[in-house]
Structures are given as C-alpha cells and as structure tokens.
Enzyme design. Structure first.
Site, mmCIF file in Angstrom:
data_model
loop_
_atom_site.group_PDB
_atom_site.id
_atom_site.type_symbol
_atom_site.label_atom_id
_atom_site.label_comp_id
_atom_site.label_asym_id
_atom_site.label_seq_id
_atom_site.Cartn_x
_atom_site.Cartn_y
_atom_site.Cartn_z
ATOM 1 N N LYS A 81 -5.647 -10.785 -15.394
ATOM 2 C CA LYS A 81 -4.468 -10.214 -14.718
ATOM 3 C C LYS A 81 -3.329 -11.220 -14.857
ATOM 4 O O LYS A 81 -3.564 -12.429 -14.981
ATOM 5 C CB LYS A 81 -4.783 -10.017 -13.227
ATOM 6 C CG LYS A 81 -3.848 -9.075 -12.524
ATOM 7 C CD LYS A 81 -4.336 -7.642 -12.633
ATOM 8 C CE LYS A 81 -3.352 -6.689 -11.991
ATOM 9 N NZ LYS A 81 -3.843 -5.299 -12.034
ATOM 10 N N GLY A 184 0.017 10.757 -1.443
ATOM 11 C CA GLY A 184 0.760 10.294 -2.610
ATOM 12 C C GLY A 184 0.725 11.334 -3.715
ATOM 13 O O GLY A 184 -0.304 11.528 -4.352
ATOM 14 N N GLY A 186 2.370 11.417 -6.546
ATOM 15 C CA GLY A 186 3.045 10.831 -7.708
ATOM 16 C C GLY A 186 2.353 11.264 -8.983
ATOM 17 O O GLY A 186 1.790 12.363 -9.064
ATOM 18 N N VAL A 188 -0.419 10.284 -10.557
ATOM 19 C CA VAL A 188 -1.851 10.573 -10.497
ATOM 20 C C VAL A 188 -2.138 11.663 -9.456
ATOM 21 O O VAL A 188 -2.876 12.613 -9.723
ATOM 22 C CB VAL A 188 -2.677 9.302 -10.174
ATOM 23 C CG1 VAL A 188 -4.160 9.644 -10.126
ATOM 24 C CG2 VAL A 188 -2.431 8.214 -11.209
#
Ligand code: NAD
Length: 354
Positions: A81, A184, A186, A188
């Site tokens: 990451k 949510g 959005g 996805v």
C-alpha cells in the site's frame, strides 16, 4: 509513540519506504507487507494525515490487510500500500502531476516488489503520471490498455457473495423478495442494487448526496434517511460507503441476518465481529466479499487485460464465501477468524496461478 520497528516485527512486514521529494513536496510511505505469493499490490491513498506517524501506521495496517485480501482471493499477489500525505498544494494540477511522478520513481526503485493502484483520493489520471516513470502501476484507463474503473467488478463480486450467503443462511437459491439495505449508492452500491433488483430483491438505500439519491430512485431503489439505514427491517445490510460502520452503537440497531457489502474496514474494532456473531448476524468479512476490484487490477498486471477472465475470477467469491462459512461453522470460529485462517493457509501454500 508507537515503536514502528517493533510493530513491523510483530506483524511480519517486509519493508517500509519513506518517500520524500524536496522539489515537489511529496511526502509518502510505501508499505510492503508480504511478497510471499507475489508482488505487493495495493492502492495509493491520498489523505490529509495529522502526522507522519499516523500516515506510517496507516500504511502498515493497510498493506497487511492487502496481503490477506489477495491470499483469500487466490491471487498470485502479496500485500502493499502507499499513503501520500496531502497538504492542499496538490490542488494545483502541475504540483500533483510532479508529485505522482516523483512517487513513481520511488515505486520503480522497488523493481516490482510493489505495484500501485488507485485508492481513496487518487484517480486514473494520477496512475497515468506514475506510468510515465514506472511500469509497476495498475488501474490505468481502458484507452491506455488498463482495466479502467474496478467498481462494476466489485459490485459483481459482492452480488455473487450475497448469492452464496442467501443459499447458506436463508436456505433458498432465489433472491426474490429478499430485502437488502444498502448504505452508499455510489459506484459499487448502485451497481449492486441493479444486480439484486434484477434477481427480484427489494432494495432500500441511502446516500448523503442528492444526485446519488435521485439516480437510485430513478432505478426504483426505495430511499431512507442516512441514519435510518441501520434500523431498516431487512434480511441483508450492505455497507457500501464508509469504514467502521459496524460498532457498538450500530450493531444493536441492525435488524438483518447478514452483513455483506463493499466498504473497507467495516468493523470499528475486531471485537465487533463477536458482537455480530452473538446477535446471530452473519458477517461476510469485507475483504473477502469486496475483492472484485483487486481481482480486476490483478488481471491488468497479467497483461493483456481480459474483462472476461476478471469477471470469472470475481465470480468465485461465491465459492470463497461458502468455504469461509463452512470453516467458521465447523471450527466454531467467527467468520472474521475463519477468513484470517484461510489467508494464513494460502500464505503457507505454493504460489497459485493468476
Ligand atoms: P463511491 O464514492 O462511488 O460511493 C460511496 C457512496 O457513499 C457515495 O455516493 C457517498 O455519497 C456515500 N456516502 C458517504 N457517506 C455516507 C453516509 N454516511 N451514509 C450514506 N452514504 C454515504 O465509492 P465506491 O467506489 O462505490 O466504493 C464504496 C465503498 O467500497 C468504499 O468504502 C470503497 O473503499 C469500497 N471499495 C470499493 C471498491 C471499488 O472497486 N470501487 C473496491 C473495494 C472496496
């Protein structure tokens, strides 16, 4: 202050790279947790951190999480990451581009031990800047031979995971009439809603942005206020917005039998997995069910990218969820511990095929 060397020893990290570029003002960290199964692949997060210590801890935690996510998904990838410390100056496109190129030089210096990708705060255009100086980056736009937006594959994988959960928990192979509350709406969340509604599920959703709400209503999603989503009478709660939404305040309010959504780091603390279990709620472990996005970029690494192959692999989340549920049941583990055990077992095996 945390002893970072001690932390890395305990969590078995391989490497932490401090990226500092005086000319562009780049301040970032690259964490490589494990390259046991392959190069550490993980997103590049651009975020305003309180201190470099906070950024360092975040990159260590997130890179470790990527190791388990890739291992459980059966990918020939390790965990890595990057976090880039935002300071507002990246609002200037020239500074932003220069910083991502500087980061790209750091990534390149790792000779493929780490592969970057888009994450919170970054976009495909940032990956394009990085690509100018290194090939060790994914998530490029489709026009540039990349895999583009991973959200549809993530939504597909969550939907496949939900199919497995419905079979195991509700003992039916049909989603008809199953009530799903999505937090949510959005990229996805709305994609997931569409898959579910095609199967006859009833979708109740929420968002904090009016445009997202309007778009969802146009697709027949019933919308509730954002805080009311925890109280919705439903079979499945699908967190697709933020992390830490499963906590001591929200878990007692849930009326579902299953939690299955795309958001990362859904549990505020590990103990909340036990709290869900004691309430008889089956938790689909975020990094198991939301691996579609990672699977998609993994297929970009194995060029040329094939959307068909990526979807086929993401579809296997159905089987992975079933395996996790069986292990949890047979070994009297929470699903969180079962997933962790599956990751550890995968890390001890030989390298899987991509
Ligand atoms: P997105 O930004 O498109 O959607 C998130 C939505 O949540 C937005 O519409 C936002 O308005 C809404 N939201 C924010 N706070 C909210 C709140 N308090 N209540 C209700 N809604 C709220 O992001 P996305 O790409 O759809 O990703 C959703 C989640 O899944 C994120 O946590 C992301 O990290 C995770 N995830 C995404 C992918 C992917 O491929 N996009 C892969 C793995 C994990």
């Amino acid at each position: 202050m945390l002893d970072y060397m001690q932390y890395m020893t305990e969590h078995k990290h391989e490497q932490l790279v401090l990226c500092f570029d005086r000319d562009t003002g780049l301040r970032a960290f690259i964490g490589v947790h494990s390259t046991t199964l392959g190069p550490g692949l993980g997103g590049i997060r651009l975020w305003q951190y309180e201190s470099s210590e906070a950024a360092m801890l975040d990159v260590l935690r997130l890179s470790e999480g990527m190791t388990y996510k890739a291992a459980v998904a059966g990918l020939a990838l390790g965990g890595g990451k990057t976090v880039v410390m935002a300071d507002g100056k990246e609002a200037d496109p020239r500074i932003r581009a220069a910083r991502f190129q500087a980061l790209g030089r750091y990534i390149d210096s790792l000779n493929g031990r780490y592969i970057g990708a888009e994450d919170v705060g970054t976009k495909p255009a940032d990956m394009v800047e990085i690509r100018k100086v290194t090939r060790h980056v994914t998530g490029l736009p489709v026009e540039q031979g990349g895999s583009g937006d991973p959200s549809p594959v993530t939504a597909f994988g969550v939907w496949r995971g939900i199919q497995a959960l419905v079979e195991e928990v509700f003992h039916t192979d049909s989603l008809k009439g199953v009530r799903v509350a999505i937090q949510g709406l959005g990229k996805v969340g709305l994609g997931l809603a569409e898959h579910l509604m095609k199967d006859g599920a009833i979708v109740i959703g929420t968002d904090v942005f009016s445009e997202k709400i309007k778009a969802a209503q146009a697709k027949n999603v019933k919308v509730v206020d954002s805080d009311a989503i925890y109280d919705v009478d439903c079979d499945i709660f699908a967190p697709c917005a933020l992390g830490a939404v499963l906590n001591a305040d929200t878990i007692p309010r849930l009326k579902c039998k299953v939690v299955a959504g795309a958001a990362n780091n859904q549990l505020a603390e590990p103990c909340h997995a036990d709290m869900l279990e004691s309430r008889g709620i089956v938790y689909a472990v975020d990094y198991v069910i939301n691996a579609g996005g990672l699977i998609n970029v993994a297929h970009e690494v194995a060029r040329p990218y094939s959307a068909e192959a990526a979807y086929a692999k993401a579809g296997n989340i159905y089987h992975t969820i079933k395996r996790m549920l069986k292990l949890a049941e047979n070994s009297h583990l929470t699903t969180r511990d079962a997933a962790q055990q599956m990751a550890m077992e995968a890390l001890q095996q030989t390298v899987p095929t991509p």
